[in-house]
Design a protein around this motif. Structure first.
Motif, PDB file in Angstrom:
ATOM      1  N   PRO A  37       5.655  35.819 -16.455  1.00 38.74           N
ATOM      2  CA  PRO A  37       5.790  36.730 -15.308  1.00 38.74           C
ATOM      3  C   PRO A  37       4.562  37.607 -15.071  1.00 38.74           C
ATOM      4  O   PRO A  37       4.235  37.911 -13.924  1.00 38.74           O
ATOM      5  CB  PRO A  37       7.026  37.572 -15.664  1.00 38.74           C
ATOM      6  N   ASP A  38       3.869  38.027 -16.139  1.00 37.40           N
ATOM      7  CA  ASP A  38       2.716  38.917 -15.987  1.00 37.40           C
ATOM      8  C   ASP A  38       1.525  38.146 -15.434  1.00 37.40           C
ATOM      9  O   ASP A  38       1.094  37.136 -16.013  1.00 37.40           O
ATOM     10  CB  ASP A  38       2.358  39.547 -17.328  1.00 37.40           C
ATOM     11  N   GLN A  39       0.980  38.626 -14.334  1.00 35.27           N
ATOM     12  CA  GLN A  39      -0.098  37.926 -13.635  1.00 35.27           C
ATOM     13  C   GLN A  39      -1.444  38.624 -13.827  1.00 35.27           C
ATOM     14  O   GLN A  39      -1.517  39.837 -13.965  1.00 35.27           O
ATOM     15  CB  GLN A  39       0.215  37.849 -12.141  1.00 35.27           C
ATOM     16  N   HIS A  40      -2.510  37.819 -13.835  1.00 29.68           N
ATOM     17  CA  HIS A  40      -3.869  38.378 -13.852  1.00 29.68           C
ATOM     18  C   HIS A  40      -4.282  38.807 -12.448  1.00 29.68           C
ATOM     19  O   HIS A  40      -4.821  39.893 -12.251  1.00 29.68           O
ATOM     20  CB  HIS A  40      -4.861  37.346 -14.394  1.00 29.68           C
ATOM     21  N   ALA A  41      -4.034  37.952 -11.472  1.00 27.88           N
ATOM     22  CA  ALA A  41      -4.398  38.255 -10.089  1.00 27.88           C
ATOM     23  C   ALA A  41      -3.421  39.280  -9.514  1.00 27.88           C
ATOM     24  O   ALA A  41      -2.269  39.381  -9.968  1.00 27.88           O
ATOM     25  CB  ALA A  41      -4.390  36.986  -9.251  1.00 27.88           C
ATOM     26  N   PRO A  42      -3.826  40.074  -8.536  1.00 28.74           N
ATOM     27  CA  PRO A  42      -2.897  41.008  -7.890  1.00 28.74           C
ATOM     28  C   PRO A  42      -1.670  40.267  -7.364  1.00 28.74           C
ATOM     29  O   PRO A  42      -1.788  39.188  -6.785  1.00 28.74           O
ATOM     30  CB  PRO A  42      -3.737  41.600  -6.749  1.00 28.74           C
ATOM     31  N   VAL A  43      -0.497  40.858  -7.568  1.00 24.71           N
ATOM     32  CA  VAL A  43       0.733  40.142  -7.259  1.00 24.71           C
ATOM     33  C   VAL A  43       0.879  39.872  -5.754  1.00 24.71           C
ATOM     34  O   VAL A  43       1.476  38.863  -5.362  1.00 24.71           O
ATOM     35  CB  VAL A  43       1.963  40.906  -7.789  1.00 24.71           C
ATOM     36  N   ASP A  44       0.342  40.747  -4.904  1.00 23.63           N
ATOM     37  CA  ASP A  44       0.421  40.492  -3.475  1.00 23.63           C
ATOM     38  C   ASP A  44      -0.487  39.325  -3.072  1.00 23.63           C
ATOM     39  O   ASP A  44      -0.190  38.584  -2.128  1.00 23.63           O
ATOM     40  CB  ASP A  44       0.085  41.748  -2.668  1.00 23.63           C
ATOM     41  N   VAL A  45      -1.585  39.150  -3.811  1.00 25.57           N
ATOM     42  CA  VAL A  45      -2.460  38.006  -3.568  1.00 25.57           C
ATOM     43  C   VAL A  45      -1.761  36.719  -3.991  1.00 25.57           C
ATOM     44  O   VAL A  45      -1.834  35.694  -3.299  1.00 25.57           O
ATOM     45  CB  VAL A  45      -3.796  38.172  -4.332  1.00 25.57           C
ATOM     46  N   VAL A  46      -1.054  36.765  -5.138  1.00 31.00           N
ATOM     47  CA  VAL A  46      -0.309  35.596  -5.596  1.00 31.00           C
ATOM     48  C   VAL A  46       0.779  35.229  -4.585  1.00 31.00           C
ATOM     49  O   VAL A  46       1.018  34.040  -4.312  1.00 31.00           O
ATOM     50  CB  VAL A  46       0.306  35.853  -6.986  1.00 31.00           C
ATOM     51  N   GLN A  47       1.450  36.228  -4.024  1.00 28.45           N
ATOM     52  CA  GLN A  47       2.461  35.954  -3.011  1.00 28.45           C
ATOM     53  C   GLN A  47       1.868  35.209  -1.814  1.00 28.45           C
ATOM     54  O   GLN A  47       2.479  34.291  -1.275  1.00 28.45           O
ATOM     55  CB  GLN A  47       3.095  37.265  -2.531  1.00 28.45           C
ATOM     56  N   ALA A  48       0.668  35.625  -1.404  1.00 24.15           N
ATOM     57  CA  ALA A  48       0.029  34.994  -0.251  1.00 24.15           C
ATOM     58  C   ALA A  48      -0.602  33.660  -0.595  1.00 24.15           C
ATOM     59  O   ALA A  48      -0.603  32.731   0.231  1.00 24.15           O
ATOM     60  CB  ALA A  48      -1.020  35.937   0.334  1.00 24.15           C
ATOM     61  N   PHE A  49      -1.111  33.546  -1.813  1.00 24.39           N
ATOM     62  CA  PHE A  49      -1.800  32.323  -2.253  1.00 24.39           C
ATOM     63  C   PHE A  49      -1.283  31.943  -3.653  1.00 24.39           C
ATOM     64  O   PHE A  49      -1.903  32.305  -4.664  1.00 24.39           O
ATOM     65  CB  PHE A  49      -3.315  32.538  -2.279  1.00 24.39           C
ATOM     66  N   PRO A  50      -0.141  31.248  -3.743  1.00 26.83           N
ATOM     67  CA  PRO A  50       0.478  30.943  -5.042  1.00 26.83           C
ATOM     68  C   PRO A  50      -0.438  30.211  -6.020  1.00 26.83           C
ATOM     69  O   PRO A  50      -0.269  30.341  -7.238  1.00 26.83           O
ATOM     70  CB  PRO A  50       1.679  30.062  -4.656  1.00 26.83           C
ATOM     71  N   GLU A  51      -1.425  29.462  -5.506  1.00 26.95           N
ATOM     72  CA  GLU A  51      -2.335  28.751  -6.410  1.00 26.95           C
ATOM     73  C   GLU A  51      -3.196  29.697  -7.236  1.00 26.95           C
ATOM     74  O   GLU A  51      -3.791  29.284  -8.236  1.00 26.95           O
ATOM     75  CB  GLU A  51      -3.223  27.783  -5.626  1.00 26.95           C
ATOM     76  N   LYS A  52      -3.247  30.974  -6.864  1.00 25.44           N
ATOM     77  CA  LYS A  52      -4.007  31.964  -7.627  1.00 25.44           C
ATOM     78  C   LYS A  52      -3.193  32.562  -8.773  1.00 25.44           C
ATOM     79  O   LYS A  52      -3.712  33.316  -9.597  1.00 25.44           O
ATOM     80  CB  LYS A  52      -4.505  33.089  -6.705  1.00 25.44           C
ATOM     81  N   GLY A  53      -1.902  32.230  -8.831  1.00 31.40           N
ATOM     82  CA  GLY A  53      -1.048  32.715  -9.912  1.00 31.40           C
ATOM     83  C   GLY A  53      -1.090  31.808 -11.125  1.00 31.40           C
ATOM     84  O   GLY A  53      -1.711  30.735 -11.120  1.00 31.40           O
ATOM     85  N   LYS A  54      -0.428  32.229 -12.180  1.00 33.12           N
ATOM     86  CA  LYS A  54      -0.342  31.413 -13.391  1.00 33.12           C
ATOM     87  C   LYS A  54       0.592  30.234 -13.147  1.00 33.12           C
ATOM     88  O   LYS A  54       1.581  30.343 -12.429  1.00 33.12           O
ATOM     89  CB  LYS A  54       0.158  32.253 -14.561  1.00 33.12           C
ATOM     90  N   ARG A  55       0.271  29.106 -13.744  1.00 31.45           N
ATOM     91  CA  ARG A  55       1.065  27.896 -13.566  1.00 31.45           C
ATOM     92  C   ARG A  55       2.373  27.977 -14.360  1.00 31.45           C
ATOM     93  O   ARG A  55       2.442  28.593 -15.423  1.00 31.45           O
ATOM     94  CB  ARG A  55       0.282  26.665 -14.032  1.00 31.45           C
TER      95      ARG A  55
END
Length: 332
Positions: A37-55
């Protein structure tokens, strides 16, 4: 069971708590996926661009194996939710800590382990990326549903599919009786197991009961239709269908017939065998004892090579190599 409620909400687990079934991740007999659940990228960025989140992970891939080997432990959650939304945590672009729901992308190494949609043998990166981008959790769980004792607790209908009409039970009964309880696709006679014959709405609209829109299909052929990734078949029903197909001599010996009628759980391994220049396997292979009674079964087998693939427990048969699909792909 309480475990089903925990998994639907996200259950915190350690890597060593997970079981591996046919190369897939499991908790107490349930297929699960694993995410951080803990993300490196800003969570709002992950929401907009899921490929930037952890797999998230669906198989015991080299990424997880490397994490174990190096003793790296993070906060993992296991879930069997099918909607593709994950509760992630972390700072947003303004530096505020937040908990939000977001899509995430699947781990590519996981797709390779189980050769999902022949991912491991795609000729170039564009084809692989297409499989990766189009990945749906419900379809993946449907593919391997026969490998597990329990199905996901919440199997949501595809949005827009509508509801059955009030007279659907009567209409379905008439359609199935009229065809003699025979599957319109593979030809399987299910008169002795009528519950395994379904009636398929060709256009996907459940309220459209026009004659040209209704087609009787066995449970296996039905779940293989487009947009039916939320239709699950358990191992017991699939075993019955496979035995009946063999008894009625409906299983062919060419690649197209094998891939059409094989359990989806072994599709990745069978496709891999084809790329490795194996001959088409026998589907639903039965091992007979001294009195010629069936003592064990395999989802696929190459009798001349004495190799068999099993998705559940692997029986010990002298002179035979019994493997799960994932083990087969690792060895060959």
């Amino acid at each position: 069971d309480p475990i089903d409620i925990q998994l639907s909400e996200g259950k915190e687990v350690q890597l060593e708590d997970l079981d591996v079934v046919n190369g897939l991740l499991s908790v107490e007999g349930r297929q699960v996926l694993l995410f951080i659940p803990d993300q490196h990228a800003p969570v709002d960025v992950v929401q907009a661009f899921p490929e930037k989140g952890k797999r998230f992970h669906v198989a015991d891939c080299k990424t997880l194996q490397d994490m174990r080997a190096r003793g790296r432990f993070q906060r993992y959650l296991a879930t069997n939710k099918l909607d593709g939304m994950f509760l992630i945590t972390g700072a947003d672009s303004a530096g505020r800590y937040r908990e939000v729901e977001s899509e995430l992308r699947v781990c590519m190494n996981c797709l390779e382990v189980v050769n999902f949609r022949d991912y491991a043998h795609k000729s170039h990166g564009g084809e692989r990326r297409s499989v990766w981008r189009e990945f749906e959790i419900a379809e993946f769980f449907n593919t391997f549903s026969t490998s597990f004792r329990y199905l996901p607790r919440n199997i949501a209908a595809r949005p827009g599919s509508g509801k059955y009409t009030d007279d659907w039970a009567q209409i379905s009964s008439v359609i199935r009786s009229r065809c003699g309880f025979r599957c319109d696709d593979c030809g399987l006679d299910l008169s002795a197991h009528r519950n395994l014959l379904h009636v398929h709405h060709i256009n996907g609209v459940k309220s459209d009961n026009s004659a040209g829109n209704l087609r009787p299909l066995c449970a296996d052929c039905h779940r293989k239709q487009p947009f039916h990734e939320r239709m699950f078949v358990n191992s017991t029903d699939m075993a019955i269908i496979t035995r009946l197909r063999n008894a009625q001599r409906l299983v062919g010996n060419d690649w197209d017939a094998v891939l059409k009628l094989a359990d989806l759980s072994v599709h990745g391994a069978i496709s891999h065998a084809r790329h490795r220049d194996f001959e088409p396997p026998e589907i639903g292979y039965e091992f007979a004892g001294k009195d010629q009674t069936v003592i064990a079964e395999a989802e696929a087998a190459w009798p001349a090579r004495r190799i068999a693939i099993c998705i559940a427990e692997k029986p010990s048969i002298p002179g035979w190599t019994m493997l799960s699909g994932a083990e087969f792909m690792q060895r060959y």
